[in-house]
Design a protein around this motif. Sequence first.
Motif, PDB file in Angstrom:
ATOM      1  N   GLU A 145      54.402  64.114 106.527  1.00 52.83           N
ATOM      2  CA  GLU A 145      53.919  65.155 105.627  1.00 52.83           C
ATOM      3  C   GLU A 145      53.567  66.452 106.343  1.00 52.83           C
ATOM      4  O   GLU A 145      53.478  67.503 105.706  1.00 52.83           O
ATOM      5  CB  GLU A 145      52.685  64.665 104.858  1.00 52.83           C
ATOM      6  N   LEU A 146      53.360  66.400 107.662  1.00 53.67           N
ATOM      7  CA  LEU A 146      52.907  67.597 108.360  1.00 53.67           C
ATOM      8  C   LEU A 146      53.880  68.771 108.208  1.00 53.67           C
ATOM      9  O   LEU A 146      53.440  69.898 107.922  1.00 53.67           O
ATOM     10  CB  LEU A 146      52.646  67.291 109.838  1.00 53.67           C
ATOM     11  N   PRO A 147      55.205  68.574 108.377  1.00 54.98           N
ATOM     12  CA  PRO A 147      56.115  69.712 108.161  1.00 54.98           C
ATOM     13  C   PRO A 147      56.009  70.293 106.753  1.00 54.98           C
ATOM     14  O   PRO A 147      56.071  71.521 106.576  1.00 54.98           O
ATOM     15  CB  PRO A 147      57.499  69.094 108.392  1.00 54.98           C
ATOM     16  N   ARG A 148      55.806  69.441 105.760  1.00 53.97           N
ATOM     17  CA  ARG A 148      55.690  69.928 104.380  1.00 53.97           C
ATOM     18  C   ARG A 148      54.396  70.686 104.159  1.00 53.97           C
ATOM     19  O   ARG A 148      54.368  71.701 103.455  1.00 53.97           O
ATOM     20  CB  ARG A 148      55.780  68.740 103.415  1.00 53.97           C
ATOM     21  N   VAL A 149      53.311  70.189 104.763  1.00 54.03           N
ATOM     22  CA  VAL A 149      52.029  70.874 104.649  1.00 54.03           C
ATOM     23  C   VAL A 149      52.126  72.285 105.235  1.00 54.03           C
ATOM     24  O   VAL A 149      51.624  73.258 104.655  1.00 54.03           O
ATOM     25  CB  VAL A 149      50.930  70.070 105.370  1.00 54.03           C
ATOM     26  N   VAL A 150      52.791  72.402 106.380  1.00 56.92           N
ATOM     27  CA  VAL A 150      52.970  73.714 107.010  1.00 56.92           C
ATOM     28  C   VAL A 150      53.878  74.597 106.155  1.00 56.92           C
ATOM     29  O   VAL A 150      53.581  75.779 105.918  1.00 56.92           O
ATOM     30  CB  VAL A 150      53.544  73.557 108.429  1.00 56.92           C
ATOM     31  N   ALA A 151      54.985  74.033 105.687  1.00 56.48           N
ATOM     32  CA  ALA A 151      55.936  74.809 104.884  1.00 56.48           C
ATOM     33  C   ALA A 151      55.300  75.310 103.593  1.00 56.48           C
ATOM     34  O   ALA A 151      55.609  76.416 103.121  1.00 56.48           O
ATOM     35  CB  ALA A 151      57.165  73.954 104.566  1.00 56.48           C
ATOM     36  N   ARG A 152      54.404  74.519 103.015  1.00 54.15           N
ATOM     37  CA  ARG A 152      53.736  74.924 101.769  1.00 54.15           C
ATOM     38  C   ARG A 152      52.577  75.876 102.033  1.00 54.15           C
ATOM     39  O   ARG A 152      51.944  76.358 101.094  1.00 54.15           O
ATOM     40  CB  ARG A 152      53.229  73.691 101.018  1.00 54.15           C
ATOM     41  N   GLY A 153      52.262  76.100 103.296  1.00 50.62           N
ATOM     42  CA  GLY A 153      51.184  77.026 103.627  1.00 50.62           C
ATOM     43  C   GLY A 153      49.811  76.517 103.255  1.00 50.62           C
ATOM     44  O   GLY A 153      48.927  77.312 102.888  1.00 50.62           O
ATOM     45  N   GLU A 154      49.597  75.211 103.374  1.00 49.42           N
ATOM     46  CA  GLU A 154      48.302  74.632 103.012  1.00 49.42           C
ATOM     47  C   GLU A 154      47.302  74.818 104.150  1.00 49.42           C
ATOM     48  O   GLU A 154      46.866  73.878 104.807  1.00 49.42           O
ATOM     49  CB  GLU A 154      48.487  73.158 102.648  1.00 49.42           C
ATOM     50  N   ASN A 155      46.940  76.049 104.362  1.00 48.31           N
ATOM     51  CA  ASN A 155      46.083  76.456 105.468  1.00 48.31           C
ATOM     52  C   ASN A 155      44.617  76.195 105.140  1.00 48.31           C
ATOM     53  O   ASN A 155      44.103  76.664 104.122  1.00 48.31           O
ATOM     54  CB  ASN A 155      46.305  77.946 105.754  1.00 48.31           C
ATOM     55  N   LEU A 156      43.932  75.432 106.007  1.00 49.43           N
ATOM     56  CA  LEU A 156      42.515  75.151 105.836  1.00 49.43           C
ATOM     57  C   LEU A 156      41.638  76.059 106.679  1.00 49.43           C
ATOM     58  O   LEU A 156      40.416  75.926 106.666  1.00 49.43           O
ATOM     59  CB  LEU A 156      42.225  73.684 106.205  1.00 49.43           C
ATOM     60  N   GLY A 157      42.245  76.962 107.432  1.00 46.65           N
ATOM     61  CA  GLY A 157      41.474  77.841 108.305  1.00 46.65           C
ATOM     62  C   GLY A 157      40.590  78.794 107.524  1.00 46.65           C
ATOM     63  O   GLY A 157      40.958  79.255 106.448  1.00 46.65           O
ATOM     64  N   ASN A 158      39.422  79.096 108.062  1.00 48.98           N
ATOM     65  CA  ASN A 158      38.494  80.003 107.382  1.00 48.98           C
ATOM     66  C   ASN A 158      37.866  81.017 108.329  1.00 48.98           C
ATOM     67  O   ASN A 158      36.889  81.662 107.991  1.00 48.98           O
ATOM     68  CB  ASN A 158      37.399  79.194 106.682  1.00 48.98           C
ATOM     69  N   GLY A 159      38.410  81.146 109.524  1.00 50.64           N
ATOM     70  CA  GLY A 159      37.871  82.098 110.493  1.00 50.64           C
ATOM     71  C   GLY A 159      36.935  81.462 111.501  1.00 50.64           C
ATOM     72  O   GLY A 159      36.706  82.016 112.584  1.00 50.64           O
ATOM     73  N   TYR A 160      36.386  80.296 111.170  1.00 51.82           N
ATOM     74  CA  TYR A 160      35.447  79.632 112.075  1.00 51.82           C
ATOM     75  C   TYR A 160      36.094  79.302 113.407  1.00 51.82           C
ATOM     76  O   TYR A 160      35.534  79.585 114.466  1.00 51.82           O
ATOM     77  CB  TYR A 160      34.903  78.373 111.393  1.00 51.82           C
ATOM     78  N   HIS A 161      37.283  78.694 113.373  1.00 49.89           N
ATOM     79  CA  HIS A 161      37.923  78.319 114.627  1.00 49.89           C
ATOM     80  C   HIS A 161      38.318  79.538 115.445  1.00 49.89           C
ATOM     81  O   HIS A 161      38.229  79.528 116.667  1.00 49.89           O
ATOM     82  CB  HIS A 161      39.153  77.449 114.352  1.00 49.89           C
ATOM     83  N   THR A 162      38.751  80.593 114.767  1.00 52.93           N
ATOM     84  CA  THR A 162      39.115  81.817 115.481  1.00 52.93           C
ATOM     85  C   THR A 162      37.920  82.358 116.251  1.00 52.93           C
ATOM     86  O   THR A 162      38.023  82.735 117.421  1.00 52.93           O
ATOM     87  CB  THR A 162      39.632  82.874 114.500  1.00 52.93           C
TER      88      THR A 162
END
Length: 330
Positions: A145-162
Motif C-alpha cells: 500500500e505504501l506506493p499507493r499512499v504516496v501516489a494519493r498524496g496522503e501526507n500526514l506531515g504537519n510541520g513538526y518533523h520539519t
Amino acid sequence: MNDDEVWYAVKQTLSDAQMDRPVEAIEQRGRARRRKRHVFGMAAGGGLAAVAALALALPVATGSGPAPAPTGPDNQAGAVSPAPAGDTKLVSLAASLTAENASLPGDASLIIEKVDVRRGTVPSRTRYHLYADSGEVYYTEARRELPRVVARGENLGNGYHTRGVAAARYAATGDLAKAREQMINSVYDEGKPPTAAEQDLMEILRRKGAASPPPLTDEDRKRIADNHLWVNSVDVLSAGGGDPKVRAGVLRLISTIPDVTVAESTTGGQPTLTLTARVFSSEAQQVLTINAQNGVPITAVMDDPELKTFFASTFEVSRVTVADIRAGRF
C-alpha cells in the motif's frame, strides 16, 4: 482562536494533566483539536515507533515563565539557560558523525518497523513510514500500500518533523542550549510555546474549578522539559535519521538529559549503545539501542507497568527516493 476553542483546549489539557501519567498526545498551543504526534509509539503513523515515547500531559515552557523558542542559529530572542554537560559516549559519537562530509543519497528516509507486543491490547505488526526531506510523512501497515499512499498524496506531515529535523541539524554544531529549546518547542505551532495569555487563562480556569492540578514546581518543569526533549529528539531519528548530521544533533541533545543512562552493549555481534530513559511521571522506561559507530537505531523496548504494556521493536532505516517508493521500487 475563539473563546470556545480556548475553553475546550484548556479543559482537555487540564484533564490530561490530572491523569498524572504519560499520554500519547501533547496539546498544541491551546488548539481545540489535537495534532497527530508521530512519536515512537503504538499510535498509527507514529514515528519510528520502536519505543512508545509518550509525552507528559501538560506542555509548559521551561523555567519560571514562557520559554524562548529560537528558530535558527541567529535568533537571539530571550535568555537561554546553559545546557547541562552531556554524556561523553554520546557526545563522542556525535562528534564523529558531524565530521562526515559525504553527500546524502535520496530524498527521504524509509523506516520499516516490526513491533512485537508482549503485553498489551495492540497486536504485533509491521509498519512502514516514509519521511520525505521536504516534510511529507506517509504511513501504512501494508507494504504493497505504501506506493499507493504516496501516489494519493496522503501526507500526514504537519510541520513538526520539519522543525525537529532543523533543530537536530542545528544541534550538531550549534549552541546546544538554544537547540534544546528549539527541539522542546518543535511540537508547538511555529515552534512557539503557549503564550502568557494562554497560561493565564489556564490559571483562571483552575480558580473557577474547571480543574485543580497542583501547581508546577521547578522540578516538575525540568522533568517535563526533559520528557519533551527525549520524545521529540528520539522521534526525529525516524524523520531524518538517514542523515548523519541529524543523528549527531539528536545524540548531543539526548546527552544532556540526566535521566537517560548510556551503556556499552553488543547486539547481533555489533557494538552498540543502550540508552535507557526514565523521564516519565510513572514507572515507565524506554530503552533504545543504537549502533555504536553510526548512531542508527537498531532495537527499542517500551515497558510501562502502570499501563500494563510491554513491547519490543526492531527496525530498518534506509535512504530512498520518493519517486522509487511511488513506483514500488523498494
